[in-house]
Write a protein that holds these residues in place. Sequence first.
Motif, short mmCIF file in Angstrom:
data_model
loop_
_atom_site.label_atom_id
_atom_site.label_comp_id
_atom_site.label_asym_id
_atom_site.label_seq_id
_atom_site.Cartn_x
_atom_site.Cartn_y
_atom_site.Cartn_z
N ASN A 181 -22.11 -2.39 1.81
CA ASN A 181 -21.38 -0.53 1.44
C ASN A 181 -19.94 -1.74 0.45
O ASN A 181 -19.28 -2.32 0.88
CB ASN A 181 -20.33 -0.56 2.41
N ASP A 182 -20.30 -1.66 -1.18
CA ASP A 182 -19.23 -2.73 -1.92
C ASP A 182 -18.28 -1.48 -1.76
O ASP A 182 -18.14 -0.70 -2.99
CB ASP A 182 -20.18 -2.70 -2.98
N TRP A 183 -16.99 -1.34 -1.43
CA TRP A 183 -16.18 -0.72 -1.81
C TRP A 183 -15.65 -1.01 -3.06
O TRP A 183 -15.31 -1.77 -3.63
CB TRP A 183 -15.22 -0.12 -0.28
N SER A 184 -15.28 0.64 -3.77
CA SER A 184 -14.86 0.41 -5.15
C SER A 184 -13.47 1.49 -5.13
O SER A 184 -13.32 2.23 -4.83
CB SER A 184 -15.30 0.64 -5.88
N ASN B 29 -14.58 -13.63 0.17
CA ASN B 29 -13.76 -13.75 1.68
C ASN B 29 -12.96 -12.57 2.46
O ASN B 29 -12.19 -12.00 2.48
CB ASN B 29 -12.17 -14.72 0.99
N ALA B 30 -13.82 -10.88 1.68
CA ALA B 30 -13.11 -9.80 2.23
C ALA B 30 -14.56 -9.19 2.49
O ALA B 30 -14.89 -8.25 2.57
CB ALA B 30 -12.68 -9.30 0.54
N PRO C 167 -12.39 -1.34 10.53
CA PRO C 167 -11.84 -0.82 9.28
C PRO C 167 -11.67 -1.60 7.98
O PRO C 167 -11.63 -2.60 7.60
CB PRO C 167 -10.92 -0.76 10.17
N VAL C 168 -11.83 -0.49 7.12
CA VAL C 168 -11.58 -1.09 5.98
C VAL C 168 -10.24 -0.01 5.30
O VAL C 168 -10.45 1.09 5.50
CB VAL C 168 -12.47 -0.11 4.93
N ALA C 169 -8.86 -0.87 5.14
CA ALA C 169 -7.89 -0.76 4.39
C ALA C 169 -7.88 0.64 2.76
O ALA C 169 -8.62 -0.44 2.34
CB ALA C 169 -6.90 -1.76 4.55
N HIS D 102 -16.62 -5.83 1.52
CA HIS D 102 -17.70 -5.71 0.98
C HIS D 102 -18.44 -5.97 2.25
O HIS D 102 -18.01 -6.77 3.02
CB HIS D 102 -17.83 -7.11 0.22
N SER D 103 -19.14 -4.83 2.97
CA SER D 103 -18.86 -4.26 4.57
C SER D 103 -20.47 -4.66 4.45
O SER D 103 -21.72 -4.58 4.09
CB SER D 103 -18.94 -2.90 5.07
N LEU D 104 -21.16 -5.49 5.76
CA LEU D 104 -22.67 -6.19 5.51
C LEU D 104 -22.97 -6.15 6.68
O LEU D 104 -21.97 -6.75 8.15
CB LEU D 104 -22.72 -7.83 5.43
N GLY D 105 -23.85 -5.52 7.17
CA GLY D 105 -24.33 -5.15 8.60
C GLY D 105 -25.97 -3.89 8.18
O GLY D 105 -26.53 -3.50 7.38
#
Length: 328
Positions: free
Chosen positions: A160-163, A109-110, A117-119, A186-189
């Motif tokens: 990009n599996d933001w942590s 869902n994220a 943007p990634v907050a 989680h960015s996918l592209g």
Amino acid sequence: MRIARIDVDGATRLGIVDADRVQPLAAGVELVDLLTADPGQRREIVGRSGDGPPLALSDVRLRASIEPTTLRDFLTFEEHLEGSLAILGATEPHPVWYEVPVFLFGNSNAVVGPGDPVAVPPGCELLDFELELAVVIGEGGRDLTPEQAGEHIAGYTLLNDWSARDLMAPVIPFGMGPMKGKDFAHSLGPWIVTADELEPHRRDGRLALELHVELNGVPLPAGGDNSVNMVWSFEEMIAFASRGTDLRPGDVLASGTCGGGCLLEYWARLDTDRVPPLRPGDVVTLVAEGIGSLSNTVVAGVDPVPLPRARTGQRRRERSWTPPAGRP
């Protein structure tokens, strides 16, 4: 073939990317139709489904390459594991890492797309990125062998599996995973590159793609990695993931962070003063040979909503056991 999800007239459609152009497909064509087709069938679907003239890629808003049905994130790069252990003060991986390809589930869902943007998550002071290669399942399957698994790969994309490293640190010893440290983005592209297109990049039976990260347009100084260095192949990961359960079209399995693919590895050897964590305004770009690049900008988040401490001291019940009929 490069399959993108794009905005057209306010709706998300599929498009086929060719160099700097993208051909929109008819509204009725679903991503699962292309994922489950073989290369010949896929070309046939695309050939009869073009809708209007090609568009300049620069004029199109790209969405996340896929909204995964499930998202499994593995840990397959030894260099990244060594960096992670160093910052925890450990020297040796847990023995199970050598026995099975370990993974955790991400929050489907994220998912965010290119340019979104990634907050900064609430309460986070140590925000990090993670460069990963991800495989997308086409045909579903269960209890697969590694030899069978390759036939179930539709294509590949970047993750990009933001942590939130400081949110992870206090909860990981509890044994239930990183919790809110991995729950927010989680960015996918930028798109899905079909497996047949990347076959020329195979080496020693494995996909061999050069990978690196750029921060504010500058490549990280230690360089990147190559997907051939994964200790488990995608086919082996898929086989393990399918044990006793169904993999379905649209499931995503990620490689885990490649060597030099996050700030954590720099913090293990330097410190957060010399290598600051991500801040609002930073632009993180992942780059993979044969696929392309995926960029996102960090923006300010919100403060955490406070919670009370756990309520304790509740009544305990007595335990007894009478074996059910038929059981010893």
